[in-house]
Scaffold this active site. Structure first.
Site, PDB file in Angstrom:
ATOM      1  N   ARG A 249       0.846  -1.193   0.000  1.00 32.04           N
ATOM      2  CA  ARG A 249       0.000   0.000   0.000  1.00 32.04           C
ATOM      3  C   ARG A 249       0.878   1.238   0.000  1.00 32.04           C
ATOM      4  NH1 ARG A 249      -2.480  -3.737   3.471  1.00 32.04           N
ATOM      5  NH2 ARG A 249      -4.608  -4.300   2.830  1.00 32.04           N
ATOM      6  N   LYS A 276      -2.799  -2.512   7.860  1.00 31.07           N
ATOM      7  CA  LYS A 276      -4.183  -2.067   7.780  1.00 31.07           C
ATOM      8  C   LYS A 276      -5.122  -3.194   8.188  1.00 31.07           C
ATOM      9  CE  LYS A 276      -7.632  -0.279   4.536  1.00 31.07           C
ATOM     10  NZ  LYS A 276      -7.909   0.131   3.138  1.00 31.07           N
ATOM     11  N   HIS A 346      -2.231   3.625  -5.383  1.00 29.30           N
ATOM     12  CA  HIS A 346      -2.811   2.354  -4.933  1.00 29.30           C
ATOM     13  C   HIS A 346      -3.014   1.400  -6.102  1.00 29.30           C
ATOM     14  CE1 HIS A 346      -5.054  -0.203  -2.173  1.00 29.30           C
ATOM     15  NE2 HIS A 346      -4.815   0.657  -1.216  1.00 29.30           N
ATOM     16  N   ARG A 349      -1.011  -1.973  -6.945  1.00 29.72           N
ATOM     17  CA  ARG A 349      -1.385  -3.264  -6.341  1.00 29.72           C
ATOM     18  C   ARG A 349      -2.341  -4.021  -7.254  1.00 29.72           C
ATOM     19  NH1 ARG A 349      -1.149  -4.130  -0.910  1.00 29.72           N
ATOM     20  NH2 ARG A 349      -3.370  -4.553  -0.666  1.00 29.72           N
ATOM     21  N   HIS A 373      -3.709  -9.497   2.032  1.00 30.10           N
ATOM     22  CA  HIS A 373      -5.146  -9.695   2.131  1.00 30.10           C
ATOM     23  C   HIS A 373      -5.419 -10.950   2.959  1.00 30.10           C
ATOM     24  CE1 HIS A 373      -6.023  -7.370  -1.842  1.00 30.10           C
ATOM     25  NE2 HIS A 373      -5.788  -6.572  -0.814  1.00 30.10           N
ATOM     26  N   TYR A 383      -1.708 -17.336   8.581  1.00 28.12           N
ATOM     27  CA  TYR A 383      -1.094 -16.044   8.261  1.00 28.12           C
ATOM     28  C   TYR A 383       0.148 -15.773   9.095  1.00 28.12           C
ATOM     29  CZ  TYR A 383      -0.956 -11.775   5.708  1.00 28.12           C
ATOM     30  OH  TYR A 383      -0.588 -10.795   4.836  1.00 28.12           O
TER      31      TYR A 383
END
Length: 408
Positions: A249, A276, A346, A349, A373, A383
């Site tokens: 980002r 984020k 942005h 991406r 994501h 993750y």
């Protein structure tokens, strides 16, 4: 007290002509109401009543500011409270406390409490943005009002003021802030439940617009050549070169710190608290590891002699311990006549996600991990910072080599 005058309905002339005596005395009206006359001349309305078997007094005001008819109205109101089982004196004390709390709990003070609670889970820049939206759009009109007195129509009027100046998106953001502040006030017992309605229904429908991005390889090659030829400050030039390479980002790139980068191993580890909204609180967010291609490492090695003494790899041009402005890359794109309909910061991406999958055949789960994501695949829910690291490292190098090939 001196000798009382026999009880009988008062007339205003009785009150007006009451003269002070050596001792206080009373002029009685009806149903417990009387006027107490003090030796110094003060005349005070009082109500004598009984509550739970105990005789009590209630002050109703000072004559002549409160006339006879107004005193009788206040007496009748108190008798209604007595008839419903309430003590008028206690109700008055409670109303005074509520009034004091209203004075303390203005919209601005409650908003400040809400911000102090939420800012620990927010990026400092986002906190500044929210505070600025309130200072520019809410506080001048609503800030000094008791929050318990603010109604839905008042908020709608405020939002319409924002819309009329052409800032529809700002109005939507401010409406979301209002919703959260009133939910906080309700949870804290400051306002009653459901004090305001659904503000979003009073706003124009949102126009869905995706970030502009180049997804055609030929056009992307031309764009990359233009980025390489940009003549500006070195940090901005390096940011323009890294933006297509890293999948990150724009905010993450601007906030890159040298302490997070290992140029020897080719890794950039973004702490979870800077990521984020992957989870509700920053403390629970996992770190995100970005494998750096040889090309990305080369750009950072070129930049480090200039900014390596700073905290941020891309420090603010105004100096100080702050990162580059969020408009720096975007402004550079505009100076190169690259419009907002063609590419945004942005949008890089989206470019990587689309071309990586459709042209280079990268696995969707690898792309999603690299984009930070949430992955629906059960294997991805763990993750971890090292999830699929060898595969992602290979993918990032392949991507960088591909960008070189279409650029040249």
């Amino acid at each position: 007290l001196g000798e009382d005058v026999p009880p009988m309905p008062l007339k205003d002339t009785n009150c007006r002509n009451a003269k002070p005596q050596d001792k206080p005395y009373r002029l009685y009206d009806e149903q417990g109401l009387y006027l107490e006359v003090q030796p110094k001349g003060g005349r005070y309305w009082r109500l004598k009543y009984r509550f739970l078997g105990k005789e009590k007094r209630l002050a109703l005001g000072v004559y002549p500011e409160v006339g006879l008819q107004e005193a009788r109205r206040k007496r009748d109101d108190a008798r209604v409270q007595l008839a419903s089982g309430q003590d008028p004196s206690l109700q008055r004390r409670m109303a005074k406390v509520v009034s004091q709390l209203d004075h303390q709990h203005t919209f601005e003070s409650v908003a400040a409490q809400w911000l102090s609670v939420r800012e620990s889970s927010w990026d400092p820049e986002y906190t500044r943005t929210v505070r600025q939206r309130l200072e520019l759009n809410a506080f001048p009109w609503l800030g000094k009002l008791p929050i318990s007195s603010i109604s839905t129509p008042m908020l709608v009027e405020n939002l319409q003021r924002i819309i009329k100046r052409g800032a529809r998106e700002t109005a939507r953001r401010v409406a979301q802030i209002y919703k959260q502040i009133f939910e906080f006030a309700e949870a804290a017992g400051i306002t009653p439940p459901n004090q305001i309605g659904n503000l979003s229904r009073t706003l124009p429908a949102k126009r869905v617009k995706h970030f502009a991005a180049v997804t055609d390889p030929e056009k992307l090659g031309a764009l990359l050549k233009a980025l390489d030829s940009y003549s500006g400050t070195m940090p901005v030039c390096c940011a323009l070169k890294l933006a297509p390479l890293l999948f990150c980002r724009p905010g993450d790139l601007r906030h890159m710190e040298w302490s997070e980068v290992n140029l020897d191993t080719g890794e950039w580890l973004i702490p979870g608290h800077k990521m984020k909204g992957l989870t509700a609180t920053k403390q629970d967010r996992p770190d995100h590891l970005v494998p750096l291609s040889q090309q990305a490492v080369a750009v950072l090695r070129e930049l480090k002699p200039l900014t390596g003494r700073h905290r941020y790899a891309f420090p603010s041009a105004r100096g100080g311990d702050r990162p580059m402005s969020n408009n720096a890359v975007l402004s550079a794109l505009r100076r190169m006549d690259i419009s907002g309909d063609e590419m945004t910061g942005h949008g890089f991406r989206a470019t990587a996600r689309t071309i990586g999958a459709e042209v280079l055949g990268f696995r969707p789960d690898l792309l999603e991990h690299q984009l930070a994501h949430t992955v629906k695949n059960p294997l991805g829910r763990a993750y971890d910072r090292t999830t699929f690291l060898p595969e992602r490292r290979e993918m990032m190098q392949t991507w960088a080599d591909y960008l070189d090939s279409i650029k040249n």
